[in-house]
Design a protein around this motif. Structure first.
Motif, PDB file in Angstrom:
ATOM      1  N   GLY A  34       0.782  -1.232   0.000  1.00 32.87           N
ATOM      2  CA  GLY A  34       0.000   0.000   0.000  1.00 32.87           C
ATOM      3  C   GLY A  34       0.809   1.276   0.000  1.00 32.87           C
ATOM      4  O   GLY A  34       0.265   2.365  -0.218  1.00 32.87           O
ATOM      5  N   THR A  35       2.103   1.188   0.267  1.00 33.72           N
ATOM      6  CA  THR A  35       2.945   2.381   0.236  1.00 33.72           C
ATOM      7  C   THR A  35       3.247   2.760  -1.217  1.00 33.72           C
ATOM      8  O   THR A  35       3.123   1.943  -2.119  1.00 33.72           O
ATOM      9  CB  THR A  35       4.271   2.159   0.993  1.00 33.72           C
ATOM     10  OG1 THR A  35       4.964   1.053   0.399  1.00 33.72           O
ATOM     11  CG2 THR A  35       4.006   1.869   2.460  1.00 33.72           C
ATOM     12  N   SER A  36       3.635   4.014  -1.390  1.00 31.47           N
ATOM     13  CA  SER A  36       3.901   4.489  -2.748  1.00 31.47           C
ATOM     14  C   SER A  36       4.973   5.557  -2.726  1.00 31.47           C
ATOM     15  O   SER A  36       5.316   6.092  -1.670  1.00 31.47           O
ATOM     16  CB  SER A  36       2.621   5.050  -3.382  1.00 31.47           C
ATOM     17  OG  SER A  36       2.166   6.186  -2.662  1.00 31.47           O
ATOM     18  N   ALA A  37       5.490   5.869  -3.902  1.00 27.94           N
ATOM     19  CA  ALA A  37       6.462   6.948  -4.058  1.00 27.94           C
ATOM     20  C   ALA A  37       6.211   7.610  -5.408  1.00 27.94           C
ATOM     21  O   ALA A  37       5.819   6.953  -6.372  1.00 27.94           O
ATOM     22  CB  ALA A  37       7.891   6.420  -3.986  1.00 27.94           C
ATOM     23  N   THR A  38       6.411   8.924  -5.444  1.00 27.94           N
ATOM     24  CA  THR A  38       6.222   9.681  -6.674  1.00 27.94           C
ATOM     25  C   THR A  38       7.469   9.601  -7.532  1.00 27.94           C
ATOM     26  O   THR A  38       8.561   9.935  -7.085  1.00 27.94           O
ATOM     27  CB  THR A  38       5.904  11.157  -6.358  1.00 27.94           C
ATOM     28  OG1 THR A  38       4.676  11.208  -5.616  1.00 27.94           O
ATOM     29  CG2 THR A  38       5.753  11.970  -7.626  1.00 27.94           C
ATOM     30  N   MET A  39       7.301   9.170  -8.768  1.00 27.23           N
ATOM     31  CA  MET A  39       8.423   9.059  -9.693  1.00 27.23           C
ATOM     32  C   MET A  39       8.585  10.317 -10.541  1.00 27.23           C
ATOM     33  O   MET A  39       9.667  10.616 -11.041  1.00 27.23           O
ATOM     34  CB  MET A  39       8.237   7.846 -10.603  1.00 27.23           C
ATOM     35  CG  MET A  39       8.089   6.525  -9.854  1.00 27.23           C
ATOM     36  SD  MET A  39       9.379   6.249  -8.624  1.00 27.23           S
ATOM     37  CE  MET A  39      10.826   6.185  -9.663  1.00 27.23           C
ATOM     38  N   ALA A  40       7.474  11.060 -10.728  1.00 26.84           N
ATOM     39  CA  ALA A  40       7.542  12.283 -11.534  1.00 26.84           C
ATOM     40  C   ALA A  40       6.311  13.131 -11.253  1.00 26.84           C
ATOM     41  O   ALA A  40       5.283  12.624 -10.773  1.00 26.84           O
ATOM     42  CB  ALA A  40       7.636  11.961 -13.019  1.00 26.84           C
ATOM     43  N   LEU A  41       6.428  14.419 -11.547  1.00 30.15           N
ATOM     44  CA  LEU A  41       5.302  15.350 -11.461  1.00 30.15           C
ATOM     45  C   LEU A  41       5.050  15.934 -12.840  1.00 30.15           C
ATOM     46  O   LEU A  41       5.982  16.255 -13.572  1.00 30.15           O
ATOM     47  CB  LEU A  41       5.606  16.472 -10.468  1.00 30.15           C
ATOM     48  CG  LEU A  41       5.802  16.063  -9.006  1.00 30.15           C
ATOM     49  CD1 LEU A  41       6.270  17.248  -8.178  1.00 30.15           C
ATOM     50  CD2 LEU A  41       4.507  15.495  -8.425  1.00 30.15           C
ATOM     51  N   VAL A  42       3.780  16.068 -13.185  1.00 26.24           N
ATOM     52  CA  VAL A  42       3.395  16.607 -14.489  1.00 26.24           C
ATOM     53  C   VAL A  42       2.536  17.847 -14.267  1.00 26.24           C
ATOM     54  O   VAL A  42       1.550  17.794 -13.533  1.00 26.24           O
ATOM     55  CB  VAL A  42       2.614  15.577 -15.319  1.00 26.24           C
ATOM     56  CG1 VAL A  42       2.227  16.173 -16.673  1.00 26.24           C
ATOM     57  CG2 VAL A  42       3.416  14.296 -15.497  1.00 26.24           C
ATOM     58  N   GLY A  43       2.921  18.938 -14.910  1.00 22.21           N
ATOM     59  CA  GLY A  43       2.148  20.167 -14.821  1.00 22.21           C
ATOM     60  C   GLY A  43       1.945  20.770 -16.193  1.00 22.21           C
ATOM     61  O   GLY A  43       1.816  20.051 -17.180  1.00 22.21           O
ATOM     62  N   LYS A  44       1.985  22.091 -16.242  1.00 22.07           N
ATOM     63  CA  LYS A  44       1.692  22.815 -17.485  1.00 22.07           C
ATOM     64  C   LYS A  44       2.708  22.541 -18.594  1.00 22.07           C
ATOM     65  O   LYS A  44       2.463  22.854 -19.754  1.00 22.07           O
ATOM     66  CB  LYS A  44       1.638  24.313 -17.207  1.00 22.07           C
ATOM     67  CG  LYS A  44       2.941  24.874 -16.638  1.00 22.07           C
ATOM     68  CD  LYS A  44       2.796  26.331 -16.262  1.00 22.07           C
ATOM     69  CE  LYS A  44       4.094  26.873 -15.667  1.00 22.07           C
ATOM     70  NZ  LYS A  44       3.973  28.289 -15.262  1.00 22.07           N
ATOM     71  N   GLU A  45       3.854  21.958 -18.232  1.00 22.22           N
ATOM     72  CA  GLU A  45       4.895  21.700 -19.235  1.00 22.22           C
ATOM     73  C   GLU A  45       4.644  20.449 -20.054  1.00 22.22           C
ATOM     74  O   GLU A  45       5.306  20.220 -21.065  1.00 22.22           O
ATOM     75  CB  GLU A  45       6.260  21.576 -18.534  1.00 22.22           C
ATOM     76  CG  GLU A  45       6.587  20.212 -17.939  1.00 22.22           C
ATOM     77  CD  GLU A  45       5.694  19.783 -16.795  1.00 22.22           C
ATOM     78  OE1 GLU A  45       5.660  18.585 -16.477  1.00 22.22           O
ATOM     79  OE2 GLU A  45       5.023  20.641 -16.190  1.00 22.22           O
ATOM     80  N   GLY A  46       3.703  19.603 -19.613  1.00 22.55           N
ATOM     81  CA  GLY A  46       3.607  18.312 -20.278  1.00 22.55           C
ATOM     82  C   GLY A  46       2.249  17.665 -20.232  1.00 22.55           C
ATOM     83  O   GLY A  46       1.209  18.325 -20.173  1.00 22.55           O
ATOM     84  N   CYS A  47       2.256  16.333 -20.229  1.00 22.59           N
ATOM     85  CA  CYS A  47       1.018  15.568 -20.291  1.00 22.59           C
ATOM     86  C   CYS A  47       1.166  14.284 -19.484  1.00 22.59           C
ATOM     87  O   CYS A  47       2.269  13.789 -19.279  1.00 22.59           O
ATOM     88  CB  CYS A  47       0.650  15.244 -21.732  1.00 22.59           C
ATOM     89  SG  CYS A  47       1.943  14.364 -22.640  1.00 22.59           S
ATOM     90  N   ALA A  48       0.043  13.770 -19.044  1.00 26.39           N
ATOM     91  CA  ALA A  48       0.013  12.528 -18.272  1.00 26.39           C
ATOM     92  C   ALA A  48      -0.646  11.442 -19.103  1.00 26.39           C
ATOM     93  O   ALA A  48      -1.789  11.597 -19.539  1.00 26.39           O
ATOM     94  CB  ALA A  48      -0.755  12.738 -16.970  1.00 26.39           C
ATOM     95  N   GLY A  49       0.095  10.346 -19.327  1.00 20.97           N
ATOM     96  CA  GLY A  49      -0.443   9.230 -20.092  1.00 20.97           C
ATOM     97  C   GLY A  49       0.348   8.933 -21.348  1.00 20.97           C
ATOM     98  O   GLY A  49      -0.217   8.574 -22.384  1.00 20.97           O
ATOM     99  N   VAL A  50       1.674   9.065 -21.268  1.00 20.19           N
ATOM    100  CA  VAL A  50       2.519   8.925 -22.463  1.00 20.19           C
ATOM    101  C   VAL A  50       2.445   7.541 -23.089  1.00 20.19           C
ATOM    102  O   VAL A  50       2.786   7.364 -24.259  1.00 20.19           O
ATOM    103  CB  VAL A  50       3.996   9.284 -22.168  1.00 20.19           C
ATOM    104  CG1 VAL A  50       4.127  10.731 -21.728  1.00 20.19           C
ATOM    105  CG2 VAL A  50       4.589   8.340 -21.122  1.00 20.19           C
ATOM    106  N   ALA A  51       1.975   6.534 -22.330  1.00 21.93           N
ATOM    107  CA  ALA A  51       1.862   5.184 -22.897  1.00 21.93           C
ATOM    108  C   ALA A  51       0.937   5.154 -24.105  1.00 21.93           C
ATOM    109  O   ALA A  51       1.079   4.302 -24.985  1.00 21.93           O
ATOM    110  CB  ALA A  51       1.355   4.210 -21.830  1.00 21.93           C
ATOM    111  N   ILE A  52       0.006   6.103 -24.172  1.00 21.17           N
ATOM    112  CA  ILE A  52      -0.958   6.152 -25.276  1.00 21.17           C
ATOM    113  C   ILE A  52      -0.258   6.253 -26.623  1.00 21.17           C
ATOM    114  O   ILE A  52      -0.600   5.548 -27.574  1.00 21.17           O
ATOM    115  CB  ILE A  52      -1.939   7.333 -25.082  1.00 21.17           C
ATOM    116  CG1 ILE A  52      -2.916   7.017 -23.955  1.00 21.17           C
ATOM    117  CG2 ILE A  52      -2.687   7.663 -26.381  1.00 21.17           C
ATOM    118  CD1 ILE A  52      -3.805   8.173 -23.568  1.00 21.17           C
TER     119      ILE A  52
END
Length: 202
Positions: A34-52
């Protein structure tokens, strides 16, 4: 894009590509306990969902809104059709993906080799670069979860930075008073990633 909104879970087929404008999306890796860690942050510079557009359609990461705000989304098939035309959009998305990979790589190195204070400063500066102002709402607990460290460590570091006048913190609200001073307290990872984003995205 409300706080805590899950855009895609690990293993899900991604149906949209998200473009945050005033929101921040965290790319998380969740462990079985259940623990997690953030690998990256996405904001106005980019997009979330590059696997598409990279051909994978899904990823082992979870995308969740970490700072509430607004953004846009585009259906996966429309992105894929445009990407296949090999025009300016494809070039922009590939450049962004290269900078995104640099952030993920540097985050892994940072989490392994640098102090909580350095990681915390990097995290705050990364948010600062992606938001319209110098104030945002984020709790110590959320930062600790993002960095994969204990909340008490974040509380101690935040208190020390506040005493030196670099930030102001109260009830989950952080204001960056001296970003340049904060950068001096950060590690090389922040500067490496920022330079790469500037080189690739302008």
């Amino acid at each position: 894009m409300t706080l805590g909104l899950i855009l895609t879970r690990s293993g899900d087929t991604q149906t949209h590509l998200y473009f945050p404008t005033t929101a921040i999306v965290a790319v998380l890796y969740e462990l079985e306990d259940g623990t997690s860690a953030t690998m990256a942050l996405v904001g106005k510079e980019g997009c979330a969902g590059v696997a598409i557009f990279m051909g994978g359609h899904s990823t082992i990461s979870t995308h969740v809104v970490q700072i509430a705000g607004v953004g846009y989304r585009i259906k996966a098939n429309l992105i894929q059709e445009s990407f296949a035309r090999a025009g300016p959009l494809m070039i922009s998305l590939l450049r962004y993906t290269q900078s995104f990979i640099a952030q993920v790589t540097q985050t892994a190195v940072c989490n392994r080799h640098h102090t909580i204070k350095q990681q915390f400063c990097r995290f705050l500066l990364t948010l600062f670069d992606r938001l319209p102002g110098n104030e945002f709402n984020v709790t110590h607990e959320l930062i600790a979860q993002s960095l994969g460290v204990r909340r008490e460590g974040i509380t101690e570091v935040a208190g020390a930075l506040q005493k030196t006048g670099l930030i102001k913190y109260a009830r989950g609200h952080i204001q960056l008073i001296d970003p340049e001073g904060l950068e001096k307290q950060s590690c090389e990872c922040y500067r490496v990633v920022k330079k790469e984003y500037a080189r690739l995205l302008g």
